[in-house]
Design an enzyme around this catalytic site. Structure first.
Site, PDB file in Angstrom:
ATOM      1  N   GLU A   1      -1.884  -0.686 -16.711  1.00 18.06           N
ATOM      2  CA  GLU A   1      -1.225  -1.990 -16.684  1.00 18.06           C
ATOM      3  C   GLU A   1      -0.858  -2.515 -18.066  1.00 18.06           C
ATOM      4  O   GLU A   1       0.184  -3.152 -18.243  1.00 18.06           O
ATOM      5  CB  GLU A   1      -2.113  -3.007 -15.954  1.00 18.06           C
ATOM      6  CG  GLU A   1      -2.262  -2.760 -14.460  1.00 18.06           C
ATOM      7  CD  GLU A   1      -3.413  -1.837 -14.106  1.00 18.06           C
ATOM      8  OE1 GLU A   1      -3.768  -1.760 -12.919  1.00 18.06           O
ATOM      9  OE2 GLU A   1      -3.955  -1.180 -15.032  1.00 18.06           O
TER      10      GLU A   1
ATOM     11  N   GLU B   1      -8.991   1.011  -9.012  1.00 21.02           N
ATOM     12  CA  GLU B   1      -9.831  -0.153  -8.702  1.00 21.02           C
ATOM     13  C   GLU B   1     -10.448  -0.046  -7.309  1.00 21.02           C
ATOM     14  O   GLU B   1     -11.575  -0.504  -7.084  1.00 21.02           O
ATOM     15  CB  GLU B   1      -9.007  -1.429  -8.862  1.00 21.02           C
ATOM     16  CG  GLU B   1      -8.707  -1.726 -10.328  1.00 21.02           C
ATOM     17  CD  GLU B   1      -7.683  -2.812 -10.533  1.00 21.02           C
ATOM     18  OE1 GLU B   1      -7.919  -3.707 -11.380  1.00 21.02           O
ATOM     19  OE2 GLU B   1      -6.623  -2.778  -9.874  1.00 21.02           O
TER      20      GLU B   1
END
Length: 278
Positions: free
Chosen positions: A140, A119
């Site tokens: 995730e 990210e």
């Protein structure tokens, strides 16, 4: 104007700031690294001096950044809050600020960029990666959570709906060639050519009149970047999901096998998240 930090090595050349993450072998996004990144980005907004382009890479040969420090979420979140105030206390909103920085930002990736590390790269304006060793992933979903710092927003816009669902819910690793084909990154380059290509592009852009470059970035950002409400929603959802018992059970299982320590599990995390005993 000062670019001096404990976990980021810096050097300037011809309008380009080279910022090398140096926060341990895994380059976990934790308290120290977030503190230094916040300070760096604040300086880019307030007093960038002659800096027109920032290149972010890693001192670790195996990890651009493995992911966030999962043992220090409240602590690094408190550091991220300093970028925008308590109302925007999230890594996602700090990376939103990075994406809007008044300079061009380039992520130069060798090794693994997963979770919050990916990210961070996605918040940069461009990503170039070493074909032989770069790995990208949002793992995730394999732990019962979702990317909470911009991964959903950026990957959906870059990859399109179906490929974003594949990348995010599949929680697997993407090598540089596949990431390039999917539109995750700008280009995969031979490792031996990566430094020269990125420095050449950065120096080229830094040599152009800055007003036009900044105006172009603002216009493109207006068309392509998420709204703050979307980033805040993802962050809140992530924090809620990682607190659920099933997520804690899976994270504890991975921790007992070597999560957040150099070794086989971190190297092959895309495979490891699918190996939870049912």
């Amino acid at each position: 104007m000062s670019f001096a930090y404990s976990s980021i090595q810096t050097r300037e050349k011809a309008g380009v700031l080279f910022a090398t993450l140096d926060a341990g072998h895994l380059n976990l996004i934790g308290v120290d690294l977030v503190r230094d990144l916040v300070s760096l980005v604040d300086t880019l907004y307030s007093d960038p001096g002659d800096v027109r382009v920032v290149v972010i890479d890693s001192a670790s040969p195996e990890y651009f950044s493995a992911h966030v420090d999962l043992t220090a979420i409240p602590q690094y979140t408190a550091e991220a809050a300093k970028a925008g105030g308590p109302g925007d206390a999230s890594l996602g909103m700090f990376l939103y600020k990075l994406a809007h920085a008044p300079v061009i930002t380039i992520a130069k990736v060798r090794g693994r960029a997963r979770g919050g590390g990916n990210e961070l790269a996605l918040a940069c304006d461009m990503i170039f990666a070493a074909r032989e060793n770069a790995i990208f992933g949002q793992f995730e979903s394999g732990t019962g959570a979702l990317p909470g710092a911009g991964g959903i927003q950026h990957l959906t816009r870059r990859l399109g709906r179906t490929r974003a669902i594949e990348a995010i819910t599949g929680a697997d690793d993407f090598d540089a060639d596949l990431a390039e084909r999917y539109g995750w990154i700008n280009r995969a380059l031979p490792d031996a050519e990566l430094d020269g290509f990125v420095e050449g592009l950065a120096t080229r852009i830094a040599g152009f009149p800055p007003a036009g470059v900044k105006a172009a970035k603002r216009a493109i950002n207006d068309l392509t970047l998420p709204q703050p409400a979307n980033v805040r929603s993802d962050s809140a959802t992530f924090l809620g999901l990682v607190a659920l018992p099933e997520s804690r059970e899976r994270l504890d299982y991975l921790a007992n096998r070597g999560l957040q320590t150099p070794g086989d599990l971190e190297r092959d995390l895309g495979e490891a998240v699918a190996e939870f005993p049912g």
